[in-house]
Design a protein around this motif. Structure first.
Motif, mmCIF file in Angstrom:
data_model
loop_
_atom_site.group_PDB
_atom_site.id
_atom_site.type_symbol
_atom_site.label_atom_id
_atom_site.label_comp_id
_atom_site.label_asym_id
_atom_site.label_seq_id
_atom_site.Cartn_x
_atom_site.Cartn_y
_atom_site.Cartn_z
ATOM 1 N N LEU A 66 -17.693 25.765 18.446
ATOM 2 C CA LEU A 66 -16.803 24.407 17.377
ATOM 3 C C LEU A 66 -16.539 24.168 16.656
ATOM 4 O O LEU A 66 -15.573 23.770 16.075
ATOM 5 N N SER A 67 -17.079 25.319 15.532
ATOM 6 C CA SER A 67 -16.261 25.897 13.972
ATOM 7 C C SER A 67 -15.398 26.802 14.364
ATOM 8 O O SER A 67 -14.616 27.130 13.336
ATOM 9 N N LEU A 68 -14.902 28.005 15.321
ATOM 10 C CA LEU A 68 -13.902 28.254 15.426
ATOM 11 C C LEU A 68 -12.610 27.614 15.583
ATOM 12 O O LEU A 68 -11.983 26.910 16.304
ATOM 13 N N TYR A 121 -15.501 35.192 23.036
ATOM 14 C CA TYR A 121 -14.808 33.345 22.379
ATOM 15 C C TYR A 121 -13.572 33.509 21.593
ATOM 16 O O TYR A 121 -13.010 32.907 21.840
ATOM 17 N N ALA A 122 -14.073 34.690 20.954
ATOM 18 C CA ALA A 122 -13.108 34.126 19.222
ATOM 19 C C ALA A 122 -10.882 34.941 19.996
ATOM 20 O O ALA A 122 -10.523 34.815 19.061
ATOM 21 N N VAL A 123 -11.447 36.367 21.232
ATOM 22 C CA VAL A 123 -10.445 35.979 21.656
ATOM 23 C C VAL A 123 -9.566 35.319 22.632
ATOM 24 O O VAL A 123 -8.366 35.372 22.183
ATOM 25 N N PHE A 124 -10.089 34.119 23.718
ATOM 26 C CA PHE A 124 -9.902 33.341 23.889
ATOM 27 C C PHE A 124 -9.349 32.160 22.746
ATOM 28 O O PHE A 124 -8.654 31.913 23.051
ATOM 29 N N ASN A 164 -3.482 26.604 19.864
ATOM 30 C CA ASN A 164 -3.621 25.147 19.236
ATOM 31 C C ASN A 164 -4.251 24.334 20.370
ATOM 32 O O ASN A 164 -4.575 23.188 20.837
ATOM 33 N N ALA A 165 -4.781 24.822 20.987
ATOM 34 C CA ALA A 165 -6.043 24.008 22.403
ATOM 35 C C ALA A 165 -7.611 24.875 22.098
ATOM 36 O O ALA A 165 -7.309 25.564 23.901
ATOM 37 N N SER A 197 -12.106 26.696 25.128
ATOM 38 C CA SER A 197 -13.271 26.725 25.663
ATOM 39 C C SER A 197 -13.254 26.769 27.318
ATOM 40 O O SER A 197 -14.518 27.036 27.613
ATOM 41 N N LEU A 198 -12.943 25.868 27.845
ATOM 42 C CA LEU A 198 -13.188 25.518 29.290
ATOM 43 C C LEU A 198 -12.187 26.547 29.864
ATOM 44 O O LEU A 198 -12.892 27.160 30.573
#
Length: 383
Positions: free
Chosen positions: A255-257, A325-328, A334-335, A340-341
């Motif tokens: 949520l914060s990245l 997740y940081a890589v994703f 911009n999405a 997340s999905l």
């Protein structure tokens, strides 16, 4: 009216521009590889449904409560995301010069939200009908129609609520606030390059704007952490608190990245490497994630001191998942919703395949993360 479809046109042009900016080789990999994985996943789901068909058909609680609640929550989440996506385009800064009133902008966003929601509701209905047909549930088309209507109702109600809220997306002040975000934000966001996380969150000078959404999120996470810590202390077991710390920590990180600055020409043309900028963007969300993790982890350790390896393993997995997740998040620049999905889908698919083939499946997940990292790094360097 002339401008009523402006939001839809902007969304369509963005999609076309994104496809044209992607190399044909990458599009081929996405189409063939993604199509193959999707077909394989659908086949697995069909086999699983066939195996549990008798139990699913006669589970009244599932059909009366579980499925409707799941569809309502899904519709609310998707409706909020799609309406926010449309509102961002309707209140885009480059549209300030157009003589459009707030009501006109909301109407344009509402039309785009409606057009985007129609195929999603149809997809939900078809999926529900297909599922009922697979498990031989009577009146499968009726169940599909009901699922589509419930999803559409939740989607429309949430989108309407979001569209009617007062909009502050157009900056009417014309001036940036002085850095007054408090000593904590100043300390954690001043590492070079300075104010990068504030830039990602569009906070002027690091000034943190209090809001009911921020307060509600903090209250929810604090309540969940306290309840899970209490459950571990009451049961003298480290499991509940350790799991809560892991899940809550990764949710706080997701949520914060925000990684929008990675696409800025200012950074890409500056003498700053991709790895440094990426680590700098990850720094503040990682600190927030670990800060949330400390309370449940401490409760887990206090509840069962001999099981110190459980919170330790949760902390290590938290770092691994945050890094993945940081890589994703950097790849889907911009999405964040798509990031997340995609991340959740990759984890769910890897966990499912691990049950059949063991932990060697995690190598494939690691290869995917490395591939996304390589492509993101190339995009940062070459545009």
């Amino acid at each position: 009216m002339r401008h009523d479809r402006l939001v839809l046109i902007l969304l369509w042009r963005e999609l076309v521009a994104g496809l044209r900016a992607t190399r044909r080789r990458d599009l081929g990999w996405i189409a063939l590889g993604g199509g193959g994985l999707l077909a394989y996943a659908i086949a697995d789901v069909v086999l699983a449904l066939h195996g549990a068909a008798a139990k699913l058909r006669h589970d009244q609680l599932l059909w009366v409560l579980g499925v409707p609640v799941a569809l309502a929550v899904l519709g609310a989440l998707v409706g909020n995301a799609m309406s926010g996506l449309s509102l961002q385009r309707a209140y885009a800064p480059f549209l300030k010069a157009l003589p459009l009133s707030p009501d006109r902008r909301r109407r344009m966003a509402g039309e785009a939200t409606l057009v985007l929601g129609a195929p999603l509701a149809l997809l939900v209905g078809v999926s529900a009908s297909f599922t009922c047909a697979v498990i031989e549930k009577p009146l499968a088309p009726a169940w599909g129609l009901g699922a589509a209507m419930l999803f559409a109702t939740s989607y429309g109600a949430t989108a309407l609520w979001r569209l009617r809220r007062p909009q502050h997306l157009l900056d009417e002040t014309g001036s940036e606030a002085a850095p007054s975000g408090g000593p904590l934000l100043h300390r954690f966001d001043r590492a070079r390059p300075s104010w990068l996380s504030s830039w990602a969150w569009k906070l002027p000078g690091g000034h943190l704007r209090p809001s009911w959404r921020l307060a509600a999120a903090c209250l929810v996470f604090a309540t969940a952490a306290i309840l899970c810590a209490w459950a571990s202390l009451a049961g003298r077991t480290a499991g509940p608190a350790a799991v809560a710390g892991l899940i809550g920590g990764i949710l706080v990180f997701m949520l914060s990245l925000r990684c929008q600055p990675l696409g800025s020409p200012v950074l890409r043309t500056a003498p700053i490497g991709f790895t440094r900028v990426w680590l700098r963007l990850v720094q503040l969300p990682l600190q927030l994630s670990l800060a949330f993790f400390l309370l449940p982890a401490g409760a887990a350790l206090a509840a069962e001191p001999t099981a110190w390896s459980v919170p330790m393993a949760s902390g290590l997995w938290l770092l691994v998942l945050n890094g993945a997740y940081a890589v994703f998040g950097a790849y889907f620049l911009n999405a964040p919703f798509v990031a997340s999905l995609s991340f959740a889908s990759a984890l769910a698919y890897a966990a499912y395949e691990t049950l059949e083939y063991g932990r060697t499946v995690l190598i494939g997940l690691a290869v995917l993360v490395f591939f996304l990292w390589h492509r993101t790094r190339q995009r940062y360097r070459n545009g």
